[in-house]
Design a protein around this motif. Sequence first.
Motif, short mmCIF file in Angstrom:
data_model
loop_
_atom_site.label_atom_id
_atom_site.label_comp_id
_atom_site.label_asym_id
_atom_site.label_seq_id
_atom_site.Cartn_x
_atom_site.Cartn_y
_atom_site.Cartn_z
N SER A 223 -2.27 -9.80 13.11
CA SER A 223 -3.68 -9.35 13.55
C SER A 223 -3.71 -9.94 14.78
O SER A 223 -4.48 -9.34 15.87
CB SER A 223 -4.45 -9.81 12.53
N ASP A 224 -3.13 -11.06 15.08
CA ASP A 224 -3.50 -11.90 16.40
C ASP A 224 -2.80 -11.40 17.33
O ASP A 224 -3.44 -11.13 18.36
CB ASP A 224 -2.81 -13.24 16.37
N PHE B 298 -8.52 -4.90 8.14
CA PHE B 298 -7.09 -5.66 8.13
C PHE B 298 -7.37 -6.90 8.70
O PHE B 298 -7.03 -7.92 7.98
CB PHE B 298 -6.15 -4.57 8.89
N LYS B 299 -7.85 -7.14 9.75
CA LYS B 299 -7.58 -8.43 10.58
C LYS B 299 -8.55 -9.54 9.92
O LYS B 299 -8.29 -10.47 9.62
CB LYS B 299 -7.90 -8.59 11.99
N THR B 300 -9.84 -8.95 9.64
CA THR B 300 -10.80 -9.84 8.79
C THR B 300 -10.23 -10.38 7.54
O THR B 300 -10.19 -11.65 7.22
CB THR B 300 -12.18 -8.99 8.56
N HIS B 301 -9.58 -9.33 6.86
CA HIS B 301 -8.99 -10.08 5.59
C HIS B 301 -7.76 -10.75 5.60
O HIS B 301 -7.63 -11.73 4.97
CB HIS B 301 -8.94 -8.88 4.41
N ILE C 28 -6.99 -4.96 -0.74
CA ILE C 28 -6.19 -3.69 -1.27
C ILE C 28 -6.26 -3.47 -2.76
O ILE C 28 -6.33 -2.25 -2.96
CB ILE C 28 -4.67 -4.25 -0.77
N MET C 29 -6.28 -4.46 -3.57
CA MET C 29 -6.44 -4.30 -4.80
C MET C 29 -7.59 -3.34 -5.20
O MET C 29 -7.67 -2.77 -6.01
CB MET C 29 -6.31 -5.85 -5.65
N GLU C 30 -8.69 -4.09 -4.64
CA GLU C 30 -9.90 -3.29 -4.88
C GLU C 30 -10.08 -1.96 -4.51
O GLU C 30 -10.50 -0.93 -5.18
CB GLU C 30 -10.99 -4.16 -4.33
N ILE D 197 -6.07 3.51 3.78
CA ILE D 197 -7.08 2.65 4.26
C ILE D 197 -6.63 1.74 5.19
O ILE D 197 -7.61 1.30 6.02
CB ILE D 197 -7.12 1.54 3.21
N PHE D 198 -5.58 1.96 5.63
CA PHE D 198 -4.83 1.18 7.13
C PHE D 198 -4.39 2.35 7.96
O PHE D 198 -3.06 1.78 8.43
CB PHE D 198 -4.21 -0.07 6.97
N PRO D 199 -4.85 3.42 8.18
CA PRO D 199 -3.78 4.26 9.12
C PRO D 199 -3.51 3.89 10.28
O PRO D 199 -2.15 4.25 10.84
CB PRO D 199 -4.95 5.50 9.06
N SER D 200 -4.24 3.30 11.19
CA SER D 200 -4.09 2.81 12.55
C SER D 200 -3.06 1.87 12.53
O SER D 200 -2.19 1.62 13.53
CB SER D 200 -5.14 2.57 13.48
N VAL D 201 -3.15 0.84 11.54
CA VAL D 201 -2.13 -0.26 11.41
C VAL D 201 -0.82 0.26 11.20
O VAL D 201 0.34 -0.08 11.60
CB VAL D 201 -2.66 -1.15 10.23
N VAL D 202 -0.76 1.01 10.05
CA VAL D 202 0.58 1.48 9.85
C VAL D 202 1.45 2.41 11.02
O VAL D 202 2.47 2.25 11.07
CB VAL D 202 0.59 2.49 8.41
N GLU D 203 0.39 3.11 11.54
CA GLU D 203 0.94 3.94 12.59
C GLU D 203 1.29 3.12 13.66
O GLU D 203 2.47 3.08 14.39
CB GLU D 203 -0.20 4.75 13.31
N VAL D 204 0.86 1.79 13.98
CA VAL D 204 1.19 0.98 15.12
C VAL D 204 2.56 0.27 14.62
O VAL D 204 3.47 0.30 15.57
CB VAL D 204 0.02 0.02 15.50
N VAL D 205 2.69 -0.13 13.51
CA VAL D 205 3.74 -0.91 12.98
C VAL D 205 4.92 0.27 13.10
O VAL D 205 6.09 -0.10 13.61
CB VAL D 205 3.74 -1.32 11.57
N ASP D 206 4.80 1.36 12.38
CA ASP D 206 6.06 2.39 12.57
C ASP D 206 6.40 2.83 14.04
O ASP D 206 7.49 3.16 14.25
CB ASP D 206 5.31 3.86 11.81
N SER D 207 5.26 2.85 14.76
CA SER D 207 5.77 3.36 16.33
C SER D 207 6.76 2.25 16.86
O SER D 207 7.42 2.38 17.63
CB SER D 207 4.54 3.47 17.08
N TYR D 208 6.19 0.74 16.62
CA TYR D 208 6.94 -0.17 17.23
C TYR D 208 8.29 -0.19 16.81
O TYR D 208 9.15 -0.32 17.40
CB TYR D 208 6.20 -1.47 16.95
#
Length: 223
Positions: A74-75, A89-92, A102-104, A139-150
């Motif tokens: 997140s940082d 994502f970053k808040t939690h 994520i559980m909830e 629930i985290f589409p942009s995060v997953v996309e950024v990670v996979d792209s990297y």
Amino acid sequence: EYEFILRKKTAMIQSYQDAINKLVNKKFYGKRNSTNSRLDTNLTNMAKVLTNEVCLKNGFVQFDLCNSQFAILSDLLENKLNTEDFIQFKTHSYNGTLYEYIMEELKLETRLDAKKMMFELMFSKEDYKSPLKDKLKSIFPSVVEVVDSYKKENGYNKFSINLQQRESEIFIDGLWKQIKKKKIFCTPKHDCLIVKKEDADKVESIIKKYFEKINFKGKIMKE
């Protein structure tokens, strides 16, 4: 299945006994890892249950970074991503409540299920497909996309190594060196600092000031 479980149990017991024997015989070691800059010691490779026992018997306390790898991620993405799902994502991640969120959201049975999903995202290849990853992407589409792209651009191993290198910068080059300058006993365990109980307040203050200095919003928990 029985034989496999038996072999795993035997290997685990041998590993635990080897770690204990090294401490009993004072065969201590410490070396900076050339791949990710982590400091590898007797404690870093020791099972948590044994580390907890060492701390209990010696009057140590542990300062752990909550949701560490995800707080660091997140940082790193703080000024590069500004989507609604990343804000969640970053808040939690910073608050140490990522697995509970994520559980909830996904109606999972246990916190461990949520943890497995996140580590699957972090350490699998970018083209790895699974029902868990699909749920996480909902629930985290942009995060997953950024990670996979990297991972696709740099190699999937490089992703986790970069996070570990940043962790080392914070905990070894930053916190550990500052604490040692104060002549306070401290041994790091990756995203955790182990200190004497009587020094806990001083160390907590050092951590807080350092996080403020580098503008890192992660949460440290004292055990």
